[in-house]
Design a protein around this motif. Structure first.
Motif, PDB file in Angstrom:
ATOM      1  N   VAL A  61       0.848  -1.207   0.000  1.00 55.73           N
ATOM      2  CA  VAL A  61       0.000   0.000   0.000  1.00 55.73           C
ATOM      3  C   VAL A  61       0.873   1.243   0.000  1.00 55.73           C
ATOM      4  CG1 VAL A  61      -1.644   1.339   1.391  1.00 55.73           C
ATOM      5  CG2 VAL A  61      -2.008  -1.114   1.044  1.00 55.73           C
ATOM      6  N   ARG A  62       1.899   1.278   0.838  1.00 56.79           N
ATOM      7  CA  ARG A  62       2.815   2.428   0.874  1.00 56.79           C
ATOM      8  C   ARG A  62       3.444   2.652  -0.507  1.00 56.79           C
ATOM      9  NH1 ARG A  62       4.249   0.312   6.177  1.00 56.79           N
ATOM     10  NH2 ARG A  62       4.034   1.970   7.691  1.00 56.79           N
ATOM     11  N   ALA A  63       3.987   1.585  -1.071  1.00 54.73           N
ATOM     12  CA  ALA A  63       4.674   1.697  -2.356  1.00 54.73           C
ATOM     13  C   ALA A  63       3.702   2.097  -3.474  1.00 54.73           C
ATOM     14  CB  ALA A  63       5.365   0.377  -2.689  1.00 54.73           C
ATOM     15  N   PHE A  64       2.507   1.528  -3.467  1.00 53.45           N
ATOM     16  CA  PHE A  64       1.522   1.812  -4.512  1.00 53.45           C
ATOM     17  C   PHE A  64       1.109   3.282  -4.483  1.00 53.45           C
ATOM     18  CE2 PHE A  64      -2.774   1.670  -6.388  1.00 53.45           C
ATOM     19  CZ  PHE A  64      -2.461   1.089  -7.603  1.00 53.45           C
ATOM     20  N   LEU A  65       0.813   3.795  -3.302  1.00 51.82           N
ATOM     21  CA  LEU A  65       0.421   5.200  -3.188  1.00 51.82           C
ATOM     22  C   LEU A  65       1.571   6.129  -3.583  1.00 51.82           C
ATOM     23  CD1 LEU A  65      -1.682   5.122   0.109  1.00 51.82           C
ATOM     24  CD2 LEU A  65      -2.524   5.263  -2.244  1.00 51.82           C
ATOM     25  N   THR A  66       2.790   5.774  -3.188  1.00 50.39           N
ATOM     26  CA  THR A  66       3.960   6.569  -3.548  1.00 50.39           C
ATOM     27  C   THR A  66       4.175   6.538  -5.058  1.00 50.39           C
ATOM     28  OG1 THR A  66       4.974   6.105  -1.404  1.00 50.39           O
ATOM     29  CG2 THR A  66       6.430   6.894  -3.151  1.00 50.39           C
ATOM     30  N   MET A  67       4.037   5.353  -5.662  1.00 48.09           N
ATOM     31  CA  MET A  67       4.206   5.208  -7.104  1.00 48.09           C
ATOM     32  C   MET A  67       3.216   6.093  -7.863  1.00 48.09           C
ATOM     33  SD  MET A  67       3.712   1.795  -9.435  1.00 48.09           S
ATOM     34  CE  MET A  67       1.918   1.826  -9.351  1.00 48.09           C
ATOM     35  N   LEU A  68       1.974   6.176  -7.369  1.00 47.61           N
ATOM     36  CA  LEU A  68       0.954   6.996  -8.028  1.00 47.61           C
ATOM     37  C   LEU A  68       1.064   8.487  -7.680  1.00 47.61           C
ATOM     38  CD1 LEU A  68      -2.181   4.689  -7.664  1.00 47.61           C
ATOM     39  CD2 LEU A  68      -0.669   4.955  -9.647  1.00 47.61           C
ATOM     40  N   GLY A  69       1.953   8.813  -6.755  1.00 45.08           N
ATOM     41  CA  GLY A  69       2.123  10.208  -6.347  1.00 45.08           C
ATOM     42  C   GLY A  69       1.019  10.698  -5.434  1.00 45.08           C
ATOM     43  N   ILE A  70       0.308   9.794  -4.781  1.00 45.21           N
ATOM     44  CA  ILE A  70      -0.781  10.157  -3.879  1.00 45.21           C
ATOM     45  C   ILE A  70      -0.191  10.466  -2.502  1.00 45.21           C
ATOM     46  CG2 ILE A  70      -2.876   9.343  -2.725  1.00 45.21           C
ATOM     47  CD1 ILE A  70      -3.357   7.573  -5.214  1.00 45.21           C
ATOM     48  N   GLU A  71      -0.519  11.632  -2.001  1.00 47.17           N
ATOM     49  CA  GLU A  71      -0.022  12.051  -0.692  1.00 47.17           C
ATOM     50  C   GLU A  71      -0.746  11.284   0.414  1.00 47.17           C
ATOM     51  OE1 GLU A  71       2.344  14.404   0.158  1.00 47.17           O
ATOM     52  OE2 GLU A  71       2.852  14.520  -1.979  1.00 47.17           O
ATOM     53  N   PHE A  72       0.014  10.776   1.354  1.00 47.54           N
ATOM     54  CA  PHE A  72      -0.550  10.132   2.532  1.00 47.54           C
ATOM     55  C   PHE A  72       0.453  10.305   3.660  1.00 47.54           C
ATOM     56  CE2 PHE A  72       2.176   6.961   0.755  1.00 47.54           C
ATOM     57  CZ  PHE A  72       2.642   6.200   1.809  1.00 47.54           C
ATOM     58  N   GLU A  73      -0.059  10.208   4.876  1.00 51.57           N
ATOM     59  CA  GLU A  73       0.815  10.359   6.035  1.00 51.57           C
ATOM     60  C   GLU A  73       1.312   8.977   6.451  1.00 51.57           C
ATOM     61  OE1 GLU A  73       0.595  11.870  10.628  1.00 51.57           O
ATOM     62  OE2 GLU A  73      -0.831  12.692   9.179  1.00 51.57           O
ATOM     63  N   ASP A  74       2.598   8.737   6.229  1.00 49.82           N
ATOM     64  CA  ASP A  74       3.201   7.461   6.587  1.00 49.82           C
ATOM     65  C   ASP A  74       3.661   7.542   8.042  1.00 49.82           C
ATOM     66  OD1 ASP A  74       4.554   5.076   6.841  1.00 49.82           O
ATOM     67  OD2 ASP A  74       5.740   5.315   5.031  1.00 49.82           O
ATOM     68  N   PRO A  75       3.095   6.708   8.919  1.00 49.51           N
ATOM     69  CA  PRO A  75       3.470   6.785  10.335  1.00 49.51           C
ATOM     70  C   PRO A  75       4.933   6.421  10.593  1.00 49.51           C
ATOM     71  CG  PRO A  75       2.019   4.912   9.927  1.00 49.51           C
ATOM     72  CD  PRO A  75       2.071   5.705   8.674  1.00 49.51           C
ATOM     73  N   ARG A  76       5.593   5.792   9.623  1.00 50.63           N
ATOM     74  CA  ARG A  76       7.005   5.433   9.788  1.00 50.63           C
ATOM     75  C   ARG A  76       7.937   6.592   9.499  1.00 50.63           C
ATOM     76  NH1 ARG A  76       7.971  -0.221   6.929  1.00 50.63           N
ATOM     77  NH2 ARG A  76       8.092   1.165   5.160  1.00 50.63           N
ATOM     78  N   GLU A  77       7.456   7.601   8.792  1.00 47.49           N
ATOM     79  CA  GLU A  77       8.301   8.741   8.472  1.00 47.49           C
ATOM     80  C   GLU A  77       8.701   9.454   9.750  1.00 47.49           C
ATOM     81  OE1 GLU A  77       9.593   9.493   5.495  1.00 47.49           O
ATOM     82  OE2 GLU A  77       8.575   7.684   4.811  1.00 47.49           O
ATOM     83  N   GLY A  78       9.941   9.831   9.818  1.00 44.87           N
ATOM     84  CA  GLY A  78      10.425  10.536  10.993  1.00 44.87           C
ATOM     85  C   GLY A  78      10.837   9.638  12.133  1.00 44.87           C
TER      86      GLY A  78
END
Length: 191
Positions: free
Chosen positions: A158-175
């Motif tokens: 899901v993370r990779a798919f949304l990133t591939m499509l350029g869809i912004e989402f808040e990834d809880p792992r960031e930071g």
């Protein structure tokens, strides 16, 4: 996209919880091995169960750690080409890898359930030692572990798919604190 973030938080939390919980198996394994060392070398009375028990604990630990390792991006990855790609191109590669992973782990899950069910049906016991422990409980851990890896793989997809499509989402792992990661091996983002 709040539902995606909520899903990722829940899935990452499950993998984190299981990983931290099973990390205590290392202490149980050390205790079993220490008991065997004391019994064998100091009391001249080796156990009949310690070797197999430590093997089963280690096996359970290793397979249950898979989802935790995937959640922390700890699996081996060939970064020769991947590291030179931009964020969306890397995400495209990840989508392919995680899609294959979902398929393969789905097949493994079905096989693992059948494997454990057969063991339960015959009440399988080990013939490796005089102790002869039941094997069906440890074989039950296999489909559980594969299922947990499949679930974490889905979150990574899901993370990779949304990133591939350029869809912004808040990834809880960031930071998250990546202080344990060697900065030499963190590829620079190239977009």
């Amino acid at each position: 996209m709040a539902w995606v973030t909520r899903y990722l938080v829940i899935q990452d939390g499950l993998s984190e919880y299981v990983g931290r919980a099973i990390s205590w198996l290392t202490l149980a394994m050390i205790a079993v091995l220490m008991l065997e060392i004391i019994a064998r070398y100091f009391l001249n009375s080796p156990t009949i169960w310690a070797h197999e028990m430590s093997t089963m604990l280690y096996g359970g630990f290793c397979i249950l750690a898979g989802a935790f390792t995937l959640r922390h991006r700890g699996h081996v990855r060939s970064e020769v080409i991947w590291g030179m790609l931009g964020t969306r191109a890397r995400a495209t590669c990840d989508v392919i890898v995680f899609a294959i992973g979902l398929l393969v782990m789905g097949i493994f899950f079905v096989m693992a359930v059948e494997f454990a069910a057969e063991s339960w049906a015959v009440r399988e016991y080990s013939n490796k030692s005089i102790w002869q422990p039941a094997l069906y409980p440890i074989k039950t851990v296999i489909p559980i572990a594969v299922g947990l890896v499949w679930l974490q793989n889905l979150a990574e997809f899901v993370r990779a798919f949304l990133t591939m499509l350029g869809i912004e989402f808040e990834d809880p792992r960031e930071g998250e604190d990546d202080s344990e990661t060697d900065p030499e091996y963190i590829p620079e983002a190239q977009d």
